[in-house]
Design a protein around this motif. Sequence first.
Motif, mmCIF file in Angstrom:
data_model
loop_
_atom_site.group_PDB
_atom_site.id
_atom_site.type_symbol
_atom_site.label_atom_id
_atom_site.label_comp_id
_atom_site.label_asym_id
_atom_site.label_seq_id
_atom_site.Cartn_x
_atom_site.Cartn_y
_atom_site.Cartn_z
ATOM 1 N N PRO A 52 -3.423 9.864 7.828
ATOM 2 C CA PRO A 52 -2.555 10.077 6.660
ATOM 3 C C PRO A 52 -3.145 9.366 5.454
ATOM 4 O O PRO A 52 -3.747 8.303 5.582
ATOM 5 N N GLU A 53 -2.972 9.979 4.291
ATOM 6 C CA GLU A 53 -3.365 9.281 3.079
ATOM 7 C C GLU A 53 -2.465 8.089 2.897
ATOM 8 O O GLU A 53 -1.250 8.191 2.963
ATOM 9 N N ASP A 54 -3.043 6.953 2.665
ATOM 10 C CA ASP A 54 -2.216 5.775 2.456
ATOM 11 C C ASP A 54 -1.631 5.786 1.063
ATOM 12 O O ASP A 54 -2.190 6.346 0.137
ATOM 13 N N GLU A 55 -0.479 5.132 0.952
ATOM 14 C CA GLU A 55 0.127 5.052 -0.371
ATOM 15 C C GLU A 55 -0.794 4.330 -1.341
ATOM 16 O O GLU A 55 -0.754 4.531 -2.531
ATOM 17 N N GLU A 56 -1.618 3.451 -0.767
ATOM 18 C CA GLU A 56 -2.507 2.695 -1.641
ATOM 19 C C GLU A 56 -3.715 3.519 -2.068
ATOM 20 O O GLU A 56 -4.412 3.151 -3.003
ATOM 21 N N ILE B 265 -6.088 6.119 -3.703
ATOM 22 C CA ILE B 265 -6.045 6.573 -5.090
ATOM 23 C C ILE B 265 -6.188 8.085 -5.161
ATOM 24 O O ILE B 265 -7.059 8.667 -4.516
ATOM 25 N N ASN C 3 -10.619 1.117 -2.513
ATOM 26 C CA ASN C 3 -9.433 1.788 -2.000
ATOM 27 C C ASN C 3 -9.734 2.888 -1.001
ATOM 28 O O ASN C 3 -8.890 3.259 -0.216
ATOM 29 N N SER D 198 3.648 9.860 6.834
ATOM 30 C CA SER D 198 3.417 8.529 7.371
ATOM 31 C C SER D 198 2.301 7.849 6.588
ATOM 32 O O SER D 198 1.630 8.471 5.769
ATOM 33 N N VAL D 199 2.128 6.573 6.800
ATOM 34 C CA VAL D 199 0.911 5.892 6.388
ATOM 35 C C VAL D 199 0.247 5.349 7.654
ATOM 36 O O VAL D 199 0.835 5.378 8.730
ATOM 37 N N TYR D 200 -0.948 4.833 7.478
ATOM 38 C CA TYR D 200 -1.726 4.425 8.652
ATOM 39 C C TYR D 200 -0.955 3.471 9.563
ATOM 40 O O TYR D 200 -0.799 3.717 10.758
ATOM 41 N N ASP E 117 2.159 4.741 11.429
ATOM 42 C CA ASP E 117 1.821 5.515 12.627
ATOM 43 C C ASP E 117 1.524 4.601 13.817
ATOM 44 O O ASP E 117 1.831 4.944 14.959
#
Lengths: 489, 489, 489
Positions: free
Chosen positions: A456-460, A462, B487, C229-231, C234
């Motif tokens: 998943p793309e992390d919220e952090e 960019i 990032n 989700s994020v890493y 998960d």
Amino acid sequence: MGNIAACCRSFWCKPKNPDIRISLPAICFVWQIAMIILFGLFVRYDDESDAHWSEHKHKNNITSDIENDFYYRYPSFQDVHVMIFVGFGFLMTFLKRYSFGGVGFNFLIAAFGLQWALLMQGWFHSLDPNDGLIKIGIENIINADFCVAGCLIAYGALLGKVSPVQLMVLTLFGITLFAVEEYIILNVLHVRDAGGSMVIHTFGAYYGLTISWILYRPKLDHSKNLSGSVYHSDVFAMIGTLFLWMYWPSFNSAIADHGDGQHRAAINTYLALAASVLTTFAISSLSAKKGKLDMVHIQNATLAGGVAMGTAAEFMISPYGSLIVGFVCGIISTFGYLVITPFMEKYLKIQDTCGIHNLHAMPGVLGGVVGAITAATASESVYGHEGLVNTFDFEGNYAKRTPATQGGFQAAGLCVALAFGIVGGAIVGFILRLPCCWGDPSDENCFDDEVYWEVPEDEESIPPILEYSSHMVGKNTDMIENTIGYNTL
Amino acid sequence: MGNIAACCRSFWCKPKNPDIRISLPAICFVWQIAMIILFGLFVRYDDESDAHWSEHKHKNNITSDIENDFYYRYPSFQDVHVMIFVGFGFLMTFLKRYSFGGVGFNFLIAAFGLQWALLMQGWFHSLDPNDGLIKIGIENIINADFCVAGCLIAYGALLGKVSPVQLMVLTLFGITLFAVEEYIILNVLHVRDAGGSMVIHTFGAYYGLTISWILYRPKLDHSKNLSGSVYHSDVFAMIGTLFLWMYWPSFNSAIADHGDGQHRAAINTYLALAASVLTTFAISSLSAKKGKLDMVHIQNATLAGGVAMGTAAEFMISPYGSLIVGFVCGIISTFGYLVITPFMEKYLKIQDTCGIHNLHAMPGVLGGVVGAITAATASESVYGHEGLVNTFDFEGNYAKRTPATQGGFQAAGLCVALAFGIVGGAIVGFILRLPCCWGDPSDENCFDDEVYWEVPEDEESIPPILEYSSHMVGKNTDMIENTIGYNTL
Amino acid sequence: MGNIAACCRSFWCKPKNPDIRISLPAICFVWQIAMIILFGLFVRYDDESDAHWSEHKHKNNITSDIENDFYYRYPSFQDVHVMIFVGFGFLMTFLKRYSFGGVGFNFLIAAFGLQWALLMQGWFHSLDPNDGLIKIGIENIINADFCVAGCLIAYGALLGKVSPVQLMVLTLFGITLFAVEEYIILNVLHVRDAGGSMVIHTFGAYYGLTISWILYRPKLDHSKNLSGSVYHSDVFAMIGTLFLWMYWPSFNSAIADHGDGQHRAAINTYLALAASVLTTFAISSLSAKKGKLDMVHIQNATLAGGVAMGTAAEFMISPYGSLIVGFVCGIISTFGYLVITPFMEKYLKIQDTCGIHNLHAMPGVLGGVVGAITAATASESVYGHEGLVNTFDFEGNYAKRTPATQGGFQAAGLCVALAFGIVGGAIVGFILRLPCCWGDPSDENCFDDEVYWEVPEDEESIPPILEYSSHMVGKNTDMIENTIGYNTL
């Protein structure tokens, strides 16, 4: 001549293609279907899990259902099960971007391995001579979990550098080798090894290390930026460490003798593990500037006492003996992380991602030695006559074996485990190096979940703002808003 | 005069030096070696874990191995073990940058404490008069875990503000005090306290709070930026909360009487905990704007019901009685976090990092009171004659004790626990304040893993870009690329 | 006419106000007080947890405390308890910003639900005819946890879209419906369903799906940025997955018959789960470009084998039969995530956050069918006469029932579970849609913990720097320093 060399190179060093879309499903389906067929042909319930249990009870004068082996061993089984899936799985989540692979592939190969182990171990140990069928009960599924542990240890050396397809092959051969080795050690040599210092840890570790040696990647430092941990991945790994540490008394006592055997194995392991923790913290602190502790040591070396008690846990090693074993192992194992792992990588060309040499190989061998000595020095004055016979199974063909002889056989068992690990690992390593569609990652992509997982793309992460960079000044506002956009999700 | 003051100040307020490279290894080695020697001199297996068990069985007409105490208590032991290491450990990972210290030092002191507890409790409770040796079995290792719990509770008040060396000392003294206090309460006063509301929670909490009071740090707000949680550290802490919550029935029933005692203790605790959850959510929501729930409350106050059932769990408090106890404790505990903790910090100079006053002190005292009342009102009509005798051990010297008298003794036991906690905490607090190489952090470095751990660089951490800031405009491109660089790891 | 429509719209579509400061505390307090009163009126200890146990032993010639049902079932109970709170709870932490709500609300409704379940199930199953009181013991608290599982499954479909107040109502009705449905299936129809494929999973899943259908949110894509989700979320979810997976053998065996029943149920479930893992990995890899695995599949579909063995686990389905069930379920369930969930959302207007249709509904129905077939084909040659009677309880009124008839009743039971799920869900869904102070979030705020929780500011979160944006160029330095400030906490 140059042609042959080039040809060789092109044969052995094909560019890596980590696409497993065909190979992984194929291997999963074929092997699972094979398991179903083999189980259909060979596997049935044993007397205690079959619906004929009530008749079995009458026949054998068993007065109560509580005498079913299920109630002796099920709690320990569940603890072992947690060690296999959460313990080993989460211990391998420590890498910053290989947590999915650590816990996920551990899950996959353990789930396959335990089925194959039920068959292989069943043929050797649980074959009913009347009908040629394997009869399974609670002890078989504990042993299957144990068998799987050997392969998961081997995975520890290879973490991040192999494909799931390779892992499945490693597991198929690993379980097979394990079952043969175990048969030779436990049945032919009549060696005691309830917690598997030799059978599980020594074998598993040298199996994995030898494979890693053959699959040596000279340019692994191209993946250097991913070979470490981040703060939260280290905390995840502590989940694995603690569940292994807490449940290790169950591991070493799960298939020990009913009564005092299980009881003593649990206590001894409990003590050895406690001592390991203190010496691990001591050496870790001593070795660093300002005494700063290293999470790698705490995550691993604290467990060494459990490994080393695998053989002797059910013996009368006495509580202080257990503490000494734990004391020594914590030191050796931490020292291994500090000195031996870097040495092995540099000079022996063995890349050992999780440091299984320090956690399983050395303490496993030590555990075998401790077991041999403890067995050799056993006496009727300490065990009582009946106790000695029960503990070492000096019955039937072995009624006349003395403790001293038993000690010798224990040492021989250790050699068998080592030999199977190294020779088996060499063969399997060679197979895994054959140019084939293994799907293993290139040196640049090791330790990276991106290769085998939808990450998943992390919220952090960019959003693409590179386009702004060339005409930045006038676009500052956009950039900031963009920044805010993804950060305040 | 000013000279003396200055001298005093320089004596008491030396600049902090958190280097523990010598002190931590030294203390670990010395104490672990001491443990090995003392275990060698004093500790052996008991009848049920010794290889003579089979002879013991014949002698005592025990027909089956399943009668070994191991099978009565091992599952509960493992649950308690998980509470000590994962429960307490992960509950203390909630701080944003002290997760290593929370789970790691918890690991260290628990592993040391349980060894010392086996000895101290052994001398008081398990000494074999024939040979002067301590005989250990499953009940001893459960009790050792319990004993350790007292010190881990105390650690909760001090989390992030003390060094591991101080924690080891706190544990050494804490276990010693615990064993004496426990002997007075359980043996001298013949008080019942299976789940330790008084012996464990009240003692542990006041021990920790008194130490925290003496180690008061007036400038602790210098570490304010690290004294909170982040999103994922709160989720980690929920692992601790849930394992404590789920396994608390095992905690309160682990050493209760075989049969109905363990059975009833588990049910009562199960119910009290469930009721605590509802009132905790209610008060937490009621106290905040828009009814927003606070994770601190959910992580802690939900457990108060288990603490408060520690004494009465094995009594016939009846299911609705358990629910009432849980109901009240959830309210009191959440209220404590809202009002009492800030009050104590501001006016009483007690800094209580985890709020153990709310989770252990108040519910522990309440549990002692509930136990005293339940005992005082016990009657043969409710328990049956045999049940009353079994539950309160009205045998031997205590055959003539009435429930009313028992109630009085229960209350006296609570006072003993309080006294030991406060007086013991004062002494140990004073010791820990002595100017010495304790290695505790300065006020600016509290709650920071950097002090004692090699902390991995996070992927989110920023590479040094300060240099760009002075001539920023023309360097925007670089900065952005740099940003992207770290990032997209 | 337009007026009525507008009026209707204003009645049904009031703007959402997610303030639960009054409603949540009110509902928690009122219901908890009601529980205390009802427990006071109705609930007492049963023979095995009451202090009269020692008299009960004498009367019934029970020779040992180990015969107390506590020792048969407590280890399994604790495993089930972990599944309910850590398993279901952490499985629902996968959303990037709804981990608090996932694990927290799961905690709340489970803690309430188990109390109400003890009452409802008690009235139907554990009523003492002599005094009209419910007598509870270990089996009751296992069943209460099971009952709660039904509601937690339903929560899975609604995760992130409902308020805790709605969840409490859903749970109150869900438990009530469950108890009635269970009574009809188990007692009236005399159906066997030890692991609850029908009673728990089929009912729970269709109950949740129907509610989700009625609460359909057409504009849910406004919360799209939070629905993934994020890493690390998960990895948290894998904790839930693994504890569910590992302990499922305990779930299916917890209330099975003593002896071979529990033993066989554990083995069958163990095997089915292992097979599910392999087919899940296979289909997941097969379905994606480059064979990349999807965490959603691994987290969920691997569990399908356990669901589907809920009914047949205690039958003589034989080891290979279990493998086949697991094999098929892994495929169906993963296929469900790939195809059916998107289809249901698009065409049937059923938004199923966790995909419970794939994990519980389909495997649950399949499990019911497998159970019916296995029961219908049971024979004395396979079970033995006594075994057949024990396994299917062909005693008393049912002494003359044949396996074939039993198979028919099993199928009827499945229909009852389906009917209760759908009709009950429709009613409760309609209630939850009534315009009222439910406090549910608007479509923009779904999947967001900010709505109901005090969320800590993350170290990564950006401090308000919008103010800089309008006069950016000259302020670059500030911004960068600001950036550094929050990143290097």
